[in-house]
Each structure stands twice: as structure tokens, then as C-alpha cells.
Design a protein around this motif. Structure first.
Motif, PDB file in Angstrom:
ATOM      1  N   PHE A   1       0.700  -1.199  -0.047  1.00 23.72           N
ATOM      2  CA  PHE A   1       0.019   0.018   0.046  1.00 23.72           C
ATOM      3  C   PHE A   1       0.732   1.219  -0.236  1.00 23.72           C
ATOM      4  CE2 PHE A   1      -2.546  -3.169   2.466  1.00 23.72           C
ATOM      5  CZ  PHE A   1      -3.689  -3.316   1.556  1.00 23.72           C
ATOM      6  N   GLU A   2       1.327   1.648  -1.440  1.00 30.00           N
ATOM      7  CA  GLU A   2       2.259   2.713  -1.444  1.00 30.00           C
ATOM      8  C   GLU A   2       1.766   4.078  -0.495  1.00 30.00           C
ATOM      9  OE1 GLU A   2       3.779   5.259  -4.057  1.00 30.00           O
ATOM     10  OE2 GLU A   2       5.224   4.294  -2.530  1.00 30.00           O
ATOM     11  N   PRO A   3       0.539   4.406  -0.798  1.00 30.18           N
ATOM     12  CA  PRO A   3       0.232   5.678  -0.214  1.00 30.18           C
ATOM     13  C   PRO A   3       0.301   5.852   1.389  1.00 30.18           C
ATOM     14  CG  PRO A   3      -1.603   4.874  -1.495  1.00 30.18           C
ATOM     15  CD  PRO A   3      -0.770   3.754  -1.591  1.00 30.18           C
ATOM     16  N   LEU A   4       0.302   4.622   2.090  1.00 28.37           N
ATOM     17  CA  LEU A   4       0.415   4.702   3.598  1.00 28.37           C
ATOM     18  C   LEU A   4       1.906   4.684   3.784  1.00 28.37           C
ATOM     19  CD1 LEU A   4      -1.331   1.315   4.746  1.00 28.37           C
ATOM     20  CD2 LEU A   4      -2.197   3.711   4.847  1.00 28.37           C
ATOM     21  N   ALA A   5       2.841   4.364   2.933  1.00 26.65           N
ATOM     22  CA  ALA A   5       4.348   4.713   3.257  1.00 26.65           C
ATOM     23  C   ALA A   5       4.427   6.224   3.262  1.00 26.65           C
ATOM     24  CB  ALA A   5       5.133   3.840   2.104  1.00 26.65           C
ATOM     25  N   ARG A   6       3.643   6.790   2.498  1.00 24.42           N
ATOM     26  CA  ARG A   6       3.979   8.298   2.225  1.00 24.42           C
ATOM     27  C   ARG A   6       3.473   8.814   3.330  1.00 24.42           C
ATOM     28  NH1 ARG A   6       2.445   7.660  -3.477  1.00 24.42           N
ATOM     29  NH2 ARG A   6       0.460   8.265  -2.838  1.00 24.42           N
ATOM     30  N   ARG A   7       2.731   8.191   4.267  1.00 21.47           N
ATOM     31  CA  ARG A   7       2.008   9.031   5.285  1.00 21.47           C
ATOM     32  C   ARG A   7       2.328   8.450   6.681  1.00 21.47           C
ATOM     33  NH1 ARG A   7      -3.711  11.437   3.578  1.00 21.47           N
ATOM     34  NH2 ARG A   7      -2.786  13.061   4.857  1.00 21.47           N
ATOM     35  N   ARG A   8       3.467   7.838   7.040  1.00 17.41           N
ATOM     36  CA  ARG A   8       3.637   7.110   8.067  1.00 17.41           C
ATOM     37  C   ARG A   8       3.201   7.866   9.314  1.00 17.41           C
ATOM     38  NH1 ARG A   8       8.203   3.091   7.215  1.00 17.41           N
ATOM     39  NH2 ARG A   8       8.347   2.753   4.829  1.00 17.41           N
ATOM     40  N   GLY A   9       3.850   9.163   9.183  1.00 17.82           N
ATOM     41  CA  GLY A   9       3.473   9.809  10.644  1.00 17.82           C
ATOM     42  C   GLY A   9       2.156  10.584  10.739  1.00 17.82           C
ATOM     43  N   HIS A  10       1.313  10.509   9.922  1.00 15.10           N
ATOM     44  CA  HIS A  10       0.002  10.985  10.046  1.00 15.10           C
ATOM     45  C   HIS A  10      -0.945  10.245  10.996  1.00 15.10           C
ATOM     46  CE1 HIS A  10       1.257  12.948   6.307  1.00 15.10           C
ATOM     47  NE2 HIS A  10       0.190  13.984   6.229  1.00 15.10           N
ATOM     48  N   LEU A  11      -1.930  11.297  11.564  1.00 18.20           N
ATOM     49  CA  LEU A  11      -2.742  10.287  12.529  1.00 18.20           C
ATOM     50  C   LEU A  11      -3.758   9.716  11.751  1.00 18.20           C
ATOM     51  CD1 LEU A  11      -2.993  13.191  15.169  1.00 18.20           C
ATOM     52  CD2 LEU A  11      -1.930  10.855  15.371  1.00 18.20           C
ATOM     53  N   GLY A  12      -4.439   8.672  12.320  1.00 17.34           N
ATOM     54  CA  GLY A  12      -5.621   7.872  11.542  1.00 17.34           C
ATOM     55  C   GLY A  12      -6.629   8.639  11.049  1.00 17.34           C
ATOM     56  N   HIS A  13      -7.108   9.857  11.867  1.00 17.33           N
ATOM     57  CA  HIS A  13      -8.169  10.658  11.352  1.00 17.33           C
ATOM     58  C   HIS A  13      -8.075  11.479  10.283  1.00 17.33           C
ATOM     59  CE1 HIS A  13      -7.059  14.384  13.377  1.00 17.33           C
ATOM     60  NE2 HIS A  13      -6.444  13.497  14.278  1.00 17.33           N
ATOM     61  N   GLN A  14      -6.569  11.770   9.898  1.00 16.42           N
ATOM     62  CA  GLN A  14      -6.206  12.435   8.814  1.00 16.42           C
ATOM     63  C   GLN A  14      -6.184  11.807   7.418  1.00 16.42           C
ATOM     64  OE1 GLN A  14      -2.264  13.261  10.760  1.00 16.42           O
ATOM     65  NE2 GLN A  14      -3.132  15.482  11.013  1.00 16.42           N
ATOM     66  N   LEU A  15      -6.448  10.513   7.697  1.00 15.42           N
ATOM     67  CA  LEU A  15      -6.254   9.501   6.393  1.00 15.42           C
ATOM     68  C   LEU A  15      -7.707   9.769   5.583  1.00 15.42           C
ATOM     69  CD1 LEU A  15      -4.590   6.331   7.676  1.00 15.42           C
ATOM     70  CD2 LEU A  15      -3.500   8.489   6.709  1.00 15.42           C
ATOM     71  N   SER A  16      -7.570   9.456   4.314  1.00 12.01           N
ATOM     72  CA  SER A  16      -8.823   9.308   3.431  1.00 12.01           C
ATOM     73  C   SER A  16      -9.487   7.907   3.935  1.00 12.01           C
ATOM     74  CB  SER A  16      -8.334   9.239   1.922  1.00 12.01           C
ATOM     75  OG  SER A  16      -7.827   8.283   1.557  1.00 12.01           O
ATOM     76  N   GLY A  17     -10.632   7.749   3.373  1.00 13.75           N
ATOM     77  CA  GLY A  17     -11.385   6.546   3.583  1.00 13.75           C
ATOM     78  C   GLY A  17     -10.409   5.272   3.021  1.00 13.75           C
ATOM     79  N   GLY A  18      -9.904   5.662   1.656  1.00 15.22           N
ATOM     80  CA  GLY A  18      -9.198   4.406   1.124  1.00 15.22           C
ATOM     81  C   GLY A  18      -8.020   4.110   2.010  1.00 15.22           C
ATOM     82  N   GLU A  19      -7.442   4.806   2.316  1.00 12.26           N
ATOM     83  CA  GLU A  19      -6.066   4.866   3.371  1.00 12.26           C
ATOM     84  C   GLU A  19      -6.481   4.116   4.549  1.00 12.26           C
ATOM     85  OE1 GLU A  19      -3.746   8.685   1.428  1.00 12.26           O
ATOM     86  OE2 GLU A  19      -5.056   8.951   3.226  1.00 12.26           O
ATOM     87  N   ARG A  20      -7.515   4.720   5.109  1.00  8.65           N
ATOM     88  CA  ARG A  20      -7.984   4.068   6.324  1.00  8.65           C
ATOM     89  C   ARG A  20      -8.105   2.387   6.120  1.00  8.65           C
ATOM     90  NH1 ARG A  20     -11.745   7.552  10.201  1.00  8.65           N
ATOM     91  NH2 ARG A  20     -10.893   9.666   9.305  1.00  8.65           N
ATOM     92  N   GLN A  21      -8.894   2.102   4.956  1.00 15.06           N
ATOM     93  CA  GLN A  21      -8.949   0.604   4.806  1.00 15.06           C
ATOM     94  C   GLN A  21      -7.974  -0.057   4.407  1.00 15.06           C
ATOM     95  OE1 GLN A  21     -12.406  -0.153   5.187  1.00 15.06           O
ATOM     96  NE2 GLN A  21     -11.662  -2.054   5.378  1.00 15.06           N
ATOM     97  N   MET A  22      -6.938   0.442   3.822  1.00 14.72           N
ATOM     98  CA  MET A  22      -5.592  -0.177   3.343  1.00 14.72           C
ATOM     99  C   MET A  22      -4.898  -0.294   4.962  1.00 14.72           C
ATOM    100  SD  MET A  22      -3.971   1.973   0.265  1.00 14.72           S
ATOM    101  CE  MET A  22      -5.274   2.481  -1.057  1.00 14.72           C
ATOM    102  N   LEU A  23      -4.894   0.579   5.757  1.00 11.13           N
ATOM    103  CA  LEU A  23      -4.378   0.663   6.757  1.00 11.13           C
ATOM    104  C   LEU A  23      -4.801  -0.596   7.781  1.00 11.13           C
ATOM    105  CD1 LEU A  23      -2.300   1.471   8.807  1.00 11.13           C
ATOM    106  CD2 LEU A  23      -3.754   3.481   9.664  1.00 11.13           C
TER     107      LEU A  23
END
Lengths: 292, 254
Positions: B140-162
């Protein structure tokens, strides 16, 4: 000017203790969504243990250590033996049980040790440190600042740098998901109560020499002040509770110094009321937009 | 989309042929409200089973009862021959069962990195937990770019990937997924479906998939189970449900 500095330093010292107390409240609030109204009474119990042992052994350090360990055990026991069985459907349940526990603990202490004030001596001489002809602060002030700072830093490291800290945060924020990921949420809750009670014990031991001494109700005003500090800080924010606690300490010290010491209990309530009216979530509460 | 490779298997002998999860006469509910009624289900190892049905059919409750989040009032759940009622919820992940709950998988107050670490904290094999984490970041490439972001800052897709990625760090044998494509862009949803298929084929992962998007679920599933009002009303091969218009009309409404 000198008086202002003295009052300010006294305010910071008081505030640091309130901050530790407030931090204890926030720890439990975050872990269990319970305001532990028995925090003050629990600190009374651990403080009696500390000063009785310090008196008997002539070792302040031993007394202090006993208070911390006793705090850990008492916190764990309260969670395991009492709070765990309280239905959380109605928030009032927790409040009533905690208040009942506070009454119980202070009564037991009163029955064992009596209702008179007993001395709680500080471990240092009370002579103020002077610089440039001005008496700035006592060694005990420094001791308070250092101890509370150490507690805050250690807790910060525990929560942000360790696996158990991550588990505790996850268990507090998302208990169900945490369980599915193998976190024993019940154990984290016990640990949260234990830590909070230990921090409360430190606050209790620190505050007694600055007040009238040991008494079953010695922590009542301190608890009210710390609670105000925690609410000012947003109840959910450890950083907020520390800042809130120090702010309350300063306000009370100024009121006591410039108006009258007898007015401070009212001043606590005025501050609490003002914060609740203007910003009920507390100054540091996070307002954030959630994606739906 | 057609199922390729060893995707289509006759019911009864798919995957390794062994039964991974067995549900017998399971009933459960919330307080006085009974939701699941006498549910029977058999999920063969190394297969994907899609649980379908309208809102309120009991799909989510089925998953929650399987992992013990909802206590069963009757019946039995066995995984690899072991009765799961003997275990606490927090012990199941150690037995190879990962459950990604509906829409609530991500701890919003923790960062992406912390969420993933949380998924592997229980593992003794630290090296493999780290390796699994790296794999998730690759996957999940997008997650690698957002390692330090909090869960509530993620988009729906990123959350599901996480949430899905975090479950994979446990290297589960059985993955219970509740509505993984809910609210996702079709592209992301099909990416997750393709991933499930790959995992089944490469690692023999067994998947129980609750999904509103029937077409996309059936495109990768080996079996389809249709629930209605807390009961299993039909259980058959996914290919049959996919191809038989009459069945689809009757049970799935399209």
C-alpha cells in the motif's frame, strides 16, 4: 516586585503539584472515561503510609518509595476489586462509586489515625535560597519542580516510546480494535489505574508539607484545584492537564497573596465555573473535523 | 471479472479440502434482541467465502460473534478443530484469526506507523513482524508516504488499506473482513479484492468476506453465503450465484 516573584514561584510549586494530580485524573479519564473522585482520598491513604514510615525509619526516601509502590497497588486494587464491576452505561454510576470510595477511605484513615492534624515534614531545611539579596525559593520548591518534571517526562516516554505505552493508548482510544489485535484491554486498564494512583501518591506526598499536614481531608482543596486544572486542560490532554494545573496554582497563589488566603477555595470554583462557561471542553480540547 | 487459476472449486473440496472454520447452530444477539438464528457454516481452508445479504441480515453480527465480541447464546464455532469459545477475544489473533471490523479498524488517534506496530506487538518473531510491516508499506504505497499521519487524517481508502494491512502483519490463517470496500473508490476496492485473491492463492489464506458490493465480492469468492433476518438462507458456490440469474434475483435482488 520581590513579593510578586515570591508569589509566582509559590504558585508554580503549587501548580506543579496540581499538575501531577491533574495528570493522574487525566490518565484514568483517558483509560476508562471515569473521573476518579476518590483520587484525593487515595492520595491521603498513600501519604499517611509515606509519612508514618518516614517518621518510623527516619528516611524520607523510603517513605516516598512506599507511597509510590502503595499507590500502584492501591490503584490496581481499586480497578480490579471495585471499578471493574461498575456498570458504565450511566456515567453517574462511576461518580457515585468513586465518591463512596473516597468517603470510605477517609473514614477508615480517620478511625485509625484520628481526625487531628499530624506533622508532615519536608526533607529539606526551610531556608530560602538567596541570590542578589532576594530570597527566591526554597530547596523544597526545587525538589517539587524536579520531581514533577521527572514524572511528566517518564510518563511521556512510557506512552510514546514503549510497547506497553502504545498498548495503553490503543486500549484507551479503541478498546475493541485493540482486543482484536491481541491487546489485553483489561490489563491495560488496571495498569492505567495503578500508574494514576502512583502519580497521585507523588502529588500527595509533595503537597502535605506545604499545607497543614496529615489529615483525613488534607487533599480536599488540592483535589478540587487539580480537578479544575484537569478540566481547564481539557480532561483528555496530558499536556493540557500539566499546563492547566500550573495555571490554577498561579491563580490561587496570586489570590492568596494579593487578596486573602481564605478566598482561595472560592477562587478555585470561580476559575472552574469560568472555564466551563466559556469553553466547556477545556482550553486544550481538540476540536477536529472527522471524515464521515 | 472472471475467476482464474484455482479460484473456482467445487463446494466440499476446495482449497486444501480441509475445513478451516466451522459454525454450528450459532445464535446470538444484543440483550433481548436476537440477531443470529441457528447459523450453520463451513469455510474450507484456503478459500474465500462471501457473506451476502441486505442491511440488517446479521452479517456483521456473524463476524462479531465468531471472534467473541458478541457472546453466542447457543451453538459452536470451531477453528482448525478447536472450540473458539474457550478463548478470549485478545487471544484469537495469536491463533491466526484476524478480524477487520466495519469502518472502525483504524485507531484514529495513533499514527499510521503506530497502527501498524500495534498489529505486530504480540508477535514473538520481531524480525518477521518488521518484515511484514515493510511488506504492507510496499503493498500500500500511499501508506508509506503518510507514516507519521494520524488515523483521522487519512482518507477512507487509506484507512481501509491501513486496517487490512495491519491485519496482515499478524500473518493470519483466517481473515474476517467486514465491508472492506465500503465508501471506497472502485479502483481501490478492486485493488483490495485482487489482494485477497493473491493472498489466497499464494499463502493459502482463508477469508470470510462480508460485502455489500455483491458483484465485486463474487468476482473473487469461492463460496457465497446469503443471509436474511439472521439466518443463512443459501450457501453455494460463488460461480453458481454469479451465473444463475434466477438465484441472483431471488436472493440478491439483481
Amino acid at each position: 516586585m520581590e513579593f510578586f516573584i515570591l508569589v509566582t514561584i509559590d504558585g508554580i510549586s503549587r501548580g506543579m503539584i496540581y499538575a501531577a494530580f491533574a495528570l493522574a485524573l487525566v490518565l484514568i479519564w483517558r483509560a476508562a472515561r471515569v473521573v476518579n473522585f476518590a483520587q484525593g482520598a487515595m492520595a491521603v491513604v498513600t501519604s499517611y503510609a509515606a509519612y508514618k514510615i518516614a517518621d518510623a525509619t527516619d528516611s524520607y526516601v523510603l517513605g516516598f518509595a512506599v507511597a509510590v509502590v502503595f499507590g500502584l497497588l492501591l490503584g490496581a486494587a481499586v480497578e480490579r476489586g471495585l471499578m471493574r464491576f461498575v456498570g458504565h452505561a450511566n456515567p453517574l454510576n462511576d461518580v457515585i462509586i468513586a465518591l463512596g470510595l473516597a468517603l470510605f477511605l477517609t473514614s477508615v484513615i480517620g478511625m485509625i489515625f484520628g481526625g487531628e492534624y499530624q506533622p508532615a515534614n519536608q526533607p529539606f531545611d526551610t531556608k530560602a535560597m538567596e541570590a542578589g539579596g532576594v530570597s527566591w525559593m526554597t530547596h523544597y520548591d526545587l525538589f517539587i519542580w524536579g520531581t514533577v518534571a521527572a514524572v511528566v517526562v517518564l510518563l511521556g516516554l512510557l506512552f510514546t516510546r514503549t510497547a506497553v505505552g502504545l498498548r495503553m493508548r490503543a486500549a484507551a482510544f479503541a478498546p475493541e480494535v485493540s482486543r482484536l489485535l491481541g491487546v489485553s484491554v483489561g490489563r491495560m486498564l488496571t495498569l492505567g489505574w495503578a500508574l494514576a494512583a502512583a502519580v497521585g501518591a507523588v502529588a500527595g506526598v509533595l503537597i502535605l508539607p506545604t499545607e497543614s499536614g496529615l489529615h483525613p481531608h488534607a487533599m480536599d482543596i488540592a483535589f478540587a484545584s487539580a480537578f479544575t486544572g484537569a478540566v481547564v486542560g481539557g480532561l483528555d490532554s496530558p499536556v493540557g492537564s500539566v499546563v492547566g494545573g500550573i495555571m490554577v496554582g498561579l491563580v490561587l497563589s496570586y489570590v492568596s497573596g494579593y487578596i486573602a488566603p481564605s478566598v482561595t477555595p472560592i477562587a478555585v470554583l470561580v476559575v472552574l465555573l469560568a472555564v466551563l462557561l466559556v469553553r466547556p471542553g477545556g482550553i486544550f480540547s481538540s476540536v477536529r473535523a472527522r471524515a464521515v | 471479472m472472471s475467476v482464474t487459476g484455482n479460484g473456482v472449486k467445487p463446494a466440499g473440496s476446495p482449497g486444501t479440502g480441509e475445513e478451516a472454520l466451522s459454525v454450528e447452530n450459532l445464535s446470538s444477539g444484543y440483550g433481548l434482541v436476537q440477531v443470529l438464528r441457528d447459523v450453520n457454516l463451513s469455510v474450507p481452508a484456503g478459500t474465500i467465502t462471501a457473506v451476502l445479504g441486505a442491511n440488517g441480515a446479521g452479517k456483521t453480527t456473524l463476524l462479531r460473534t465468531l471472534t467473541g465480541l458478541v457472546k453466542p447464546t447457543a451453538g459452536r464455532v470451531t477453528f482448525e478443530g478447536t472450540d473458539l469459545r474457550a478463548f478470549k477475544v485478545e487471544e484469537l489473533v495469536r491463533r491466526g484469526i484476524a478480524h477487520v471490523p466495519e469502518g472502525r479498524g483504524v485507531v484514529e488517534e495513533l499514527t499510521v506507523d503506530e497502527n501498524l506496530r500495534l498489529g505486530g506487538l504480540w508477535r514473538k518473531d520481531r524480525a518477521d513482524a518488521q518484515k511484514a510491516t515493510d511488506e504492507v508499506y510496499e503493498l500500500f504505497e500511499p501508506l508509506a508516504r503518510r507514516r507519521g499521519h494520524l488515523g483521522h487524517q487519512l482518507s477512507g481508502g487509506e484507512r481501509q488499506m491501513l486496517a487490512v494491512g495491519r491485519a496482515l502483519i499478524a500473518r493470519p490463517k483466517l481473515l474476517l473482513l467486514d465491508e472492506p470496500s465500503l465508501g471506497l473508490a472502485p479502483k481501490v476496492a478492486s485493488q483490495i479484492m485482487a489482494l485477497l485473491k493473491t493472498l489466497r492463492d499464494s499463502t493459502g489464506l482463508t477469508v470470510l468476506l462480508v460485502e455489500q458490493n455483491v458483484r465485486s465480492a463474487l468476482s473473487i469468492a469461492d463460496q457465497g453465503v446469503v443471509m436474511s433476518l439472521g439466518r443463512v438462507v443459501m450457501s453455494t458456490e460463488a460461480a453458481t450465484l454469479r451465473d444463475d440469474v434466477g438465484l441472483r434475483h431471488a436472493y440478491l435482488g439483481f
